[in-house]
Design a protein around this motif. Structure first.
Motif, short mmCIF file in Angstrom:
data_model
loop_
_atom_site.label_atom_id
_atom_site.label_comp_id
_atom_site.label_asym_id
_atom_site.label_seq_id
_atom_site.Cartn_x
_atom_site.Cartn_y
_atom_site.Cartn_z
N THR A 183 2.26 7.04 -6.59
CA THR A 183 1.11 7.60 -7.30
C THR A 183 1.51 8.61 -8.39
O THR A 183 1.02 8.51 -9.53
CB THR A 183 0.11 8.23 -6.32
N GLY A 227 2.29 1.91 -3.34
CA GLY A 227 1.27 2.49 -4.22
C GLY A 227 1.06 3.96 -3.96
O GLY A 227 0.99 4.77 -4.90
N ILE A 228 1.01 4.34 -2.67
CA ILE A 228 0.79 5.75 -2.31
C ILE A 228 1.98 6.61 -2.74
O ILE A 228 1.81 7.67 -3.36
CB ILE A 228 0.55 5.88 -0.79
N THR A 236 0.83 -1.21 0.00
CA THR A 236 0.00 0.00 0.00
C THR A 236 0.86 1.26 0.00
O THR A 236 0.59 2.22 -0.72
CB THR A 236 -0.93 0.00 1.22
N SER A 292 -7.45 4.37 -6.88
CA SER A 292 -6.84 5.15 -5.80
C SER A 292 -5.48 5.71 -6.21
O SER A 292 -5.13 6.84 -5.85
CB SER A 292 -6.67 4.28 -4.55
N PHE A 293 -4.69 4.91 -6.94
CA PHE A 293 -3.30 5.29 -7.22
C PHE A 293 -3.10 5.94 -8.58
O PHE A 293 -2.04 6.54 -8.83
CB PHE A 293 -2.38 4.07 -7.11
N THR A 294 -4.08 5.83 -9.49
CA THR A 294 -3.83 6.35 -10.85
C THR A 294 -4.90 7.34 -11.32
O THR A 294 -4.75 7.92 -12.40
CB THR A 294 -3.75 5.20 -11.87
#
Length: 625
Positions: free
Chosen positions: A194, A190-191, A187, A236-238
């Motif tokens: 981003t 991913g954050i 996670t 959430s990430f893209t």
């Protein structure tokens, strides 16, 4: 449908605080099971009363369908909770099962912890979605749509609690800590990544919807949650899209009126086994063919064809036929491995027979007429059945029948008389839908009432003690199926928004060889998808994308549907990955290894039959009205 269990047995003896956790879990799940079972019963009653008022009293109840749809979404979410606690969400365990025990235990922990991330992340957006629906009024009931939408946050919250209790009860604390640290690290990556991910464009589709989905599925994470996590991570990430949109798409995917028939046909499948209707049909076929070489194998193929015309669940079909035939077939010298191989093959062969849940799902997501799909599904299954019969004839050409007595005409007529009430049901179901007399949902309620009456008054076989467990099992299986449909709908929306569907249409439309090449590529793709994802999620994901392409190439949508379904069935019931194969071995009580060799011949026979169905459209569309 097939499933395997997630952390349903404790890793170490339950004692001390773990015993207290187990008690809390059992109390919670009992509080969910009872309303879930009652919701199945309520659906049957509401829809059947609606049918009676519409067709017999000629005074339709305007709010019956709307009330049924509200109850349905609650049934789907509560059923998903029960399925999670029982470990009945569909997942692929071929690779997990082959690992040494310590590594397998880690992945089993991951299979519960990963869904927990999705459930926690989606809870607040689902709450916002339910609050927003306060401003939408259900026209017939004249109540806010929040009464329906509230099922989503309630179901997600209950599943989250169940997942935490399962981890606390079963998993090794060090394993849990390691898995949580791994998921937290992913996670964080991913954050932090981003800004970079947003520059990659459609490469993110490969990262999230191929890489992440494949990693989750092969690691044994339930398919629904693998889809949900990939969609959650991608958005959430893209992107800047709000997660409430995903909740809305999930609600939309699970709310199709056609899907109301899913739990009803699942329950109907259980009823025909419990009332003895399946046994009566098998008994009649056995009296006709039991004396010829390979006769009981022909009976198995024919019985699966008939029973599949009543139930929408392959597991229910196989469970209804197996106990009646397998003992006698083994007594005649048949090898258990060959029996489960043929059972799995008939599961694939009968996937197109109405009221198949895959047919209903295709109608739901692509808009193809259910009546046309029901009419088109009968002959392709016959073609594949003939291929299987040819192979059976060759394999059993030297069977010893010295101890087998041929049934007399009197015995055959008696078996027919007993079986008539049961044999009539699949023909009534098909005729009512294909002639436009009633919808699939309405027919399923009529079938349930018919089965209850026949079981009570004709076969005198109706075990009321089994009714509650059957209703609960129906809710669990339906919840597992519908959560997959919801998650796949959300994922399909994300794929469509990215422009993937236009790109796919361009690539597929540019294939050399036109429609023929497109059909071959579709067959290969759906065999692979059926093996890894099963039929329903694959259809929800790719049906809306590929059916318009097939139509633009001049392929009839019903013909294409039959080819796609049979291809997925081949993948679903083919080892080593197809979970349908392992479901067949579990029902037959045979080791999966025993059927590996004999099933190869049956799969080749099915592949030949599939090629015929693909090459000759008449098999699929020759009987359309």
């Amino acid at each position: 449908m097939a499933h395997t269990h997630l952390l349903t047995e404790p890793v170490e003896p339950v004692g001390g605080w773990r015993k207290s956790v187990l008690r809390v879990e059992r109390a919670l799940i009992k509080m969910v099971e009872i309303p879930a079972a009652l919701l199945v019963l309520a659906e049957v009653v509401v829809l059947f009363v609606g049918v009676v008022m519409r067709y017999f009293v000629h005074q339709p109840i305007v709010w019956s369908d709307e009330l049924a749809s509200v109850l349905f979404i609650w049934l789907a979410m509560l059923g998903s909770v029960v399925a999670l606690q029982r470990g009945e969400h569909m997942r692929m365990t071929a690779l997990v099962g082959a690992l040494p025990l310590p590594k397998r235990a880690v992945l089993e922990t991951l299979a519960v912890a990963a869904p927990l991330i999705f459930l926690v992340a989606m809870f607040h957006p689902s709450l916002e979605y339910a609050e927003d629906e306060m401003f939408v009024t259900l026209p017939a009931l004249d109540v806010p749509n929040t009464w329906k939408a509230a099922a989503l946050p309630v179901g997600l919250a209950l599943m989250g609690i169940v997942a935490m209790l399962k981890l606390a009860r079963n998993a090794n604390p060090m394993q849990v800590a390691g898995v949580v640290a791994f998921l937290a690290a992913l996670t964080a990556v991913g954050i932090l990544g981003t800004p970079f991910l947003k520059t990659l464009g459609n490469i993110n589709l490969v990262i999230f919807f191929v890489g992440l989905v494949a990693a989750g599925v092969f690691a044994g994470v339930p398919i629904a949650f693998s889809f949900g996590l990939a969609t959650l991570a991608y958005l959430s990430f893209t992107t800047n899209a709000p997660l409430t949109v995903v909740v809305g798409r999930m609600d939309e995917g699970m709310s199709h009126l056609i899907l109301l028939s899913v739990p009803l046909f699942v329950f109907l499948g259980m009823l025909i086994e419990m009332t003895g209707m399946a046994r009566a049909m098998v008994g009649f076929l056995a009296s006709l063919l039991g004396h010829v070489r390979g006769g009981l194998s022909y009976v198995l193929i024919g019985a699966m064809y008939l029973v599949s015309g009543i139930s929408g669940s392959k597991a229910a079909d196989m469970a209804a036929v197996t106990p009646v035939l397998f003992p006698e077939m083994i007594k005649r010298g048949a090898k258990p491995g060959d029996l489960v191989a043929l059972l799995a093959a008939t599961g694939a062969q009968t996937e197109t027979i109405p009221p198949s849940l895959v047919l209903i799902t295709i109608g739901s997501v692509t808009g193809v007429s259910i009546a046309a799909l029901f009419a088109g599904g009968l002959m392709p299954a016959v073609v594949l059945g003939v291929m299987l019969c040819i192979l059976v004839r060759w394999r059993y050409r030297n069977e010893d029948l010295s101890g087998v007595r041929r049934a007399s005409s009197k015995e055959i007529l008696r078996a027919l008389a007993i079986a008539v009430p049961a044999i009539a049901l699949p023909f009534v179901i098909r005729a009512a839908v294909m002639e436009g007399i009633a919808t699939a949902t309405e027919v399923s309620t009529i079938g349930i009432v018919y089965s209850v009456v026949v079981g009570l008054l004709i076969y005198r076989q109706f075990d009321f003690k089994r009714l509650m467990p059957m209703l609960t099992a129906t809710a669990a299986l339906s919840g597992a199926i519908l959560l997959i449909i919801g998650a796949a709908t959300g994922m399909a929306w994300a794929l469509t928004q990215s422009g993937f569907s236009q790109e796919l249409a361009r690539v597929m439309g540019g294939l050399p060889g036109g429609a023929a090449t497109f059909m071959v590529v579709s067959i290969i793709a759906f065999i692979i998808l059926g093996s890894v994802l099963e039929g329903i999620p694959a259809i929800v994901l790719f049906g809306p994308l590929l059916f318009p392409i097939a139509r633009s190439m001049g392929i009839h949508e019903v013909h294409y549907a039959m080819v796609v379904i049979l291809s997925m069935g081949l993948g679903l019931f083919a080892p080593p990955f197809g979970v349908g194969y392992y479901c067949a071995t579990a029902i037959g009580g045979v080791s999966p290894d025993a059927g590996m060799k004999p099933i190869v011949g049956y799969m080749v026979a099915l592949l030949i039959g599939l090629a015929l169905v693909a090459a000759v459209p008449w098999f699929s569309i020759g009987f359309l009205p």
